[in-house]
Design an enzyme around this catalytic site. Sequence first.
Site, short mmCIF file in Angstrom:
data_model
loop_
_atom_site.label_atom_id
_atom_site.label_comp_id
_atom_site.label_asym_id
_atom_site.label_seq_id
_atom_site.Cartn_x
_atom_site.Cartn_y
_atom_site.Cartn_z
N ASP A 22 0.85 -1.20 0.00
CA ASP A 22 0.00 0.00 0.00
C ASP A 22 0.89 1.25 0.00
O ASP A 22 1.79 1.36 0.81
CB ASP A 22 -0.89 -0.03 1.26
CG ASP A 22 -2.06 0.95 1.19
OD1 ASP A 22 -1.89 2.04 0.61
OD2 ASP A 22 -3.13 0.63 1.72
N HIS A 44 -0.42 4.51 0.04
CA HIS A 44 -1.11 5.71 0.54
C HIS A 44 -0.48 6.19 1.84
O HIS A 44 -0.42 5.43 2.81
CB HIS A 44 -2.59 5.41 0.75
CG HIS A 44 -3.30 5.04 -0.50
ND1 HIS A 44 -3.36 3.74 -0.97
CD2 HIS A 44 -3.94 5.80 -1.43
CE1 HIS A 44 -4.03 3.72 -2.12
NE2 HIS A 44 -4.39 4.96 -2.42
N SER A 81 -5.41 -4.19 2.14
CA SER A 81 -4.60 -3.85 3.32
C SER A 81 -5.28 -4.30 4.61
O SER A 81 -4.61 -4.56 5.61
CB SER A 81 -4.33 -2.35 3.38
OG SER A 81 -3.61 -1.95 2.24
#
Length: 215
Positions: A98, A100, A151
Amino acid sequence: LPLWERLKRRIVDGEKKGLEADLGTALEQRPALEIINDVLLDGMKTVGELFGSGQMQLPFVLQSAEVMKTAVAYLEPHMDRVEGETKGRIVLATVKGDVHDIGKNLVDIILSNNGYQVVNLGIKQPVSAILEAADEQKADVIGMSGLLVKSTVIMKENLEEMNSRKLAERYPVLLGGAALTRAYVEQDLAEVFQGEVRYARDAFEGLRLMDAFMA
Ligand code: B1M
């Protein structure tokens, strides 16, 4: 456009030109945190909606994210800071797979400004790296962020790994990110995890939970 609307538009449009001048004016009227929470995050929310409904393409989302980061970096020195003794230490990471990190970095800022030492490992962190850092840094708490639905599965695996390494009781865990829900964390994951795991809807709840963990 009025200032607040214009600032939001800058996030949505990914437009950096004139950003700092607008932020400077904004700071004369409202505290930095309020500008982030009420104006800029509203822009990111719109970006998410446009992207989710196919009205915005990924490169433009990236541009919006860049403007958001620039704005937060500009505002950060203007935020209130609690001075004094360190209240505790958290190792913070975005989980494996991930990328982000805007939310995670906001959590870092809020905790750092409120007396916590934050060891921010960055994005795409495998559980082994998180646990190693927690050990090396003598962390009090482990914090994981993730925005993708996958996630949420990784987080579950990470908690299971902590169980099997007998680390569940050693570190309370703080989880956050848009794909999570309170019920998933505090019911489903809490059932799996042999230690304490809590969900933070935003950076401020993260701070309240850190205070509770450390009390
Ligand atoms: Co992505 N992305 N993205 N993206 N992106 C989402 C998450 C998505 C919901 C968009 C959508 O479809 N509407 C969607 C996920 C869907 C899903 O999983 N079902 C998505 C997708 C699909 C993807 C890609 C797969 C797209 C692709 O490549 N085809 C790809 C994934 C790459 C990867 O990770 N492997 C991708 C890439 C990107 C960019 C790189 C372009 C960019 C990220 C840039 C960056 O972060 N450096 C990006 C962005 C910007 C978004 C949206 C639009 C905005 C995210 C954001 O920054 N929000 C997002 C839409 C959405 O979230 N609805 C989306 C603002 C931020 C402050 O909020 O992170 O939620 P957030 O943090 C909050 C709270 O959640 C909480 O505090 C913060 C506020 O106070 N919090 C914590 C967060 N972590 C915490 C940890 C804590 C405590 C609280 O304690 C540890």
